[in-house]
Design a protein around this motif. Structure first.
Motif, PDB file in Angstrom:
ATOM      1  N   VAL A   1      46.777  91.800  54.755  1.00 47.56           N
ATOM      2  CA  VAL A   1      45.950  90.611  54.634  1.00 47.56           C
ATOM      3  C   VAL A   1      44.553  91.078  54.281  1.00 47.56           C
ATOM      4  N   THR A   2      44.012  90.524  53.180  1.00 49.75           N
ATOM      5  CA  THR A   2      42.675  90.881  52.727  1.00 49.75           C
ATOM      6  C   THR A   2      41.818  89.629  52.729  1.00 49.75           C
ATOM      7  N   ALA A   3      40.737  89.684  53.495  1.00 47.52           N
ATOM      8  CA  ALA A   3      39.798  88.563  53.590  1.00 47.52           C
ATOM      9  C   ALA A   3      38.460  89.014  53.022  1.00 47.52           C
ATOM     10  N   THR A   4      37.841  88.153  52.229  1.00 53.09           N
ATOM     11  CA  THR A   4      36.547  88.454  51.636  1.00 53.09           C
ATOM     12  C   THR A   4      35.467  87.667  52.343  1.00 53.09           C
ATOM     13  N   VAL A   5      34.485  88.380  52.910  1.00 54.56           N
ATOM     14  CA  VAL A   5      33.356  87.756  53.578  1.00 54.56           C
ATOM     15  C   VAL A   5      32.134  87.954  52.690  1.00 54.56           C
TER      16      VAL A   5
ATOM     17  N   SER B   1      36.109  83.174  55.666  1.00 57.94           N
ATOM     18  CA  SER B   1      36.260  83.972  54.449  1.00 57.94           C
ATOM     19  C   SER B   1      36.208  83.097  53.208  1.00 57.94           C
ATOM     20  N   SER B   2      35.675  83.670  52.123  1.00 62.41           N
ATOM     21  CA  SER B   2      35.659  82.932  50.855  1.00 62.41           C
ATOM     22  C   SER B   2      37.026  82.995  50.181  1.00 62.41           C
ATOM     23  N   GLN B   3      37.820  84.012  50.525  1.00 62.68           N
ATOM     24  CA  GLN B   3      39.153  84.166  49.954  1.00 62.68           C
ATOM     25  C   GLN B   3      39.998  84.956  50.943  1.00 62.68           C
ATOM     26  N   VAL B   4      41.275  84.596  51.069  1.00 62.11           N
ATOM     27  CA  VAL B   4      42.234  85.354  51.870  1.00 62.11           C
ATOM     28  C   VAL B   4      43.473  85.562  51.009  1.00 62.11           C
ATOM     29  N   ARG B   5      43.873  86.816  50.885  1.00 64.44           N
ATOM     30  CA  ARG B   5      45.045  87.170  50.071  1.00 64.44           C
ATOM     31  C   ARG B   5      46.055  87.879  50.973  1.00 64.44           C
ATOM     32  N   VAL B   6      47.324  87.523  50.843  1.00 59.94           N
ATOM     33  CA  VAL B   6      48.393  88.139  51.614  1.00 59.94           C
ATOM     34  C   VAL B   6      49.360  88.790  50.633  1.00 59.94           C
ATOM     35  N   THR B   7      49.631  90.087  50.831  1.00 64.41           N
ATOM     36  CA  THR B   7      50.602  90.804  50.006  1.00 64.41           C
ATOM     37  C   THR B   7      51.584  91.518  50.937  1.00 64.41           C
ATOM     38  N   TYR B   8      52.727  91.916  50.365  1.00 62.67           N
ATOM     39  CA  TYR B   8      53.789  92.557  51.147  1.00 62.67           C
ATOM     40  C   TYR B   8      54.163  93.907  50.539  1.00 62.67           C
TER      41      TYR B   8
ATOM     42  N   GLU C   1      52.988  79.160  57.097  1.00 64.17           N
ATOM     43  CA  GLU C   1      52.589  78.510  55.849  1.00 64.17           C
ATOM     44  C   GLU C   1      51.120  78.123  55.878  1.00 64.17           C
ATOM     45  N   ARG C   2      50.513  78.129  54.701  1.00 66.92           N
ATOM     46  CA  ARG C   2      49.131  77.710  54.568  1.00 66.92           C
ATOM     47  C   ARG C   2      49.098  76.257  54.149  1.00 66.92           C
ATOM     48  N   PRO C   3      48.045  75.546  54.432  1.00 65.21           N
ATOM     49  CA  PRO C   3      46.827  76.055  55.060  1.00 65.21           C
ATOM     50  C   PRO C   3      47.041  76.322  56.546  1.00 65.21           C
ATOM     51  N   TRP C   4      46.383  77.382  57.035  1.00 64.62           N
ATOM     52  CA  TRP C   4      46.487  77.717  58.443  1.00 64.62           C
ATOM     53  C   TRP C   4      45.597  76.761  59.222  1.00 64.62           C
ATOM     54  N   ARG C   5      46.146  76.113  60.194  1.00 65.09           N
ATOM     55  CA  ARG C   5      45.426  75.092  60.955  1.00 65.09           C
ATOM     56  C   ARG C   5      45.256  75.519  62.405  1.00 65.09           C
ATOM     57  N   MET C   6      44.205  74.992  63.005  1.00 67.30           N
ATOM     58  CA  MET C   6      43.977  75.234  64.424  1.00 67.30           C
ATOM     59  C   MET C   6      45.040  74.493  65.233  1.00 67.30           C
ATOM     60  N   PRO C   7      45.549  75.129  66.285  1.00 70.11           N
ATOM     61  CA  PRO C   7      46.504  74.431  67.154  1.00 70.11           C
ATOM     62  C   PRO C   7      45.763  73.419  68.021  1.00 70.11           C
TER      63      PRO C   7
ATOM     64  N   ARG D   1      47.008  80.101  72.198  1.00 70.11           N
ATOM     65  CA  ARG D   1      47.131  81.100  71.130  1.00 70.11           C
ATOM     66  C   ARG D   1      47.223  80.387  69.781  1.00 70.11           C
ATOM     67  N   GLY D   2      47.227  81.202  68.722  1.00 69.81           N
ATOM     68  CA  GLY D   2      47.519  80.650  67.405  1.00 69.81           C
ATOM     69  C   GLY D   2      46.330  80.260  66.559  1.00 69.81           C
ATOM     70  N   ARG D   3      45.132  80.694  66.926  1.00 70.85           N
ATOM     71  CA  ARG D   3      43.943  80.319  66.166  1.00 70.85           C
ATOM     72  C   ARG D   3      43.500  81.376  65.160  1.00 70.85           C
ATOM     73  N   GLY D   4      44.009  82.588  65.273  1.00 71.98           N
ATOM     74  CA  GLY D   4      43.491  83.728  64.521  1.00 71.98           C
ATOM     75  C   GLY D   4      43.431  83.554  63.021  1.00 71.98           C
ATOM     76  N   LEU D   5      44.540  83.194  62.387  1.00 78.69           N
ATOM     77  CA  LEU D   5      44.541  83.078  60.930  1.00 78.69           C
ATOM     78  C   LEU D   5      43.678  81.918  60.453  1.00 78.69           C
TER      79      LEU D   5
END
Length: 163
Positions: free
Chosen positions: A157-161, A143-150, A120-126, A132-136
């Motif tokens: 996962v699309t991230a805009t830099v 990123s200015s925007q992160v979109r997740v689709t299935y 679940e978002r927001p993705w937080r640092m552990p 582990r667990g810092r990537g997202l």
């Protein structure tokens, strides 16, 4: 530069990547007429992130400030997640440069369990002791925007830099 094992993806079918590939021009948006994109498939193994970083390094050339380094780190984290959590032999990376100084980094992979969602978002640092667990959280912070689709029994996962 496309590395061995990558493929240039055409509109109808996959073809082997040329040794030196130029980004293919597309006209997908009226608001961004200078949009260009490139797709490549990489083997779902320990070399995928390295290959994707090289692809981003070349595609993001000329971006201002830390944007290129940010995009390299974003693709590295997304591909590492795709390799670890996905199934199948390949991971797709799509890079799209817009005429507005943005680089969209999209990573697609098949899922082991299509009903399993990302954390679940927001993705937080552990916590500081976690290994582990810092990537997202890193991806979201760069990123200015992160979109997740299935799509297609997978996750993209699309991230805009932004430069």
């Amino acid at each position: 530069m496309f590395l061995p094992g990558s493929r240039w993806v055409g509109s109808d079918h996959d073809v082997p990547a040329p040794k030196e590939a130029e980004m293919a021009s597309t006209d997908n948006s009226r608001s961004a007429p200078d949009r260009t994109s490139v797709d490549a498939w990489f083997g779902s193994d320990d070399t995928a992130a390295c290959s994707a970083r090289a692809m981003v390094q070349e595609s993001a050339e000329g971006m201002e400030g830390s944007a290129c380094a940010d995009a390299v780190l974003v693709v590295s984290e997304l591909v590492a997640n795709a390799v670890e959590h996905g199934i199948g032999d390949e991971v797709r990376v799509r890079l799209t440069r817009t005429g507005m100084g943005e680089l969209q980094v999209s990573v697609f992979n098949r899922l082991r369990d299509h009903t399993a969602d990302l954390p679940e978002r927001p993705w937080r640092m552990p916590g500081v002791d976690a290994t582990r667990g810092r990537g997202l959280a890193v991806v979201e912070s760069l990123s200015s925007q992160v979109r997740v689709t299935y799509p297609d029994a997978g996750v993209e996962v699309t991230a805009t830099v932004v430069a």
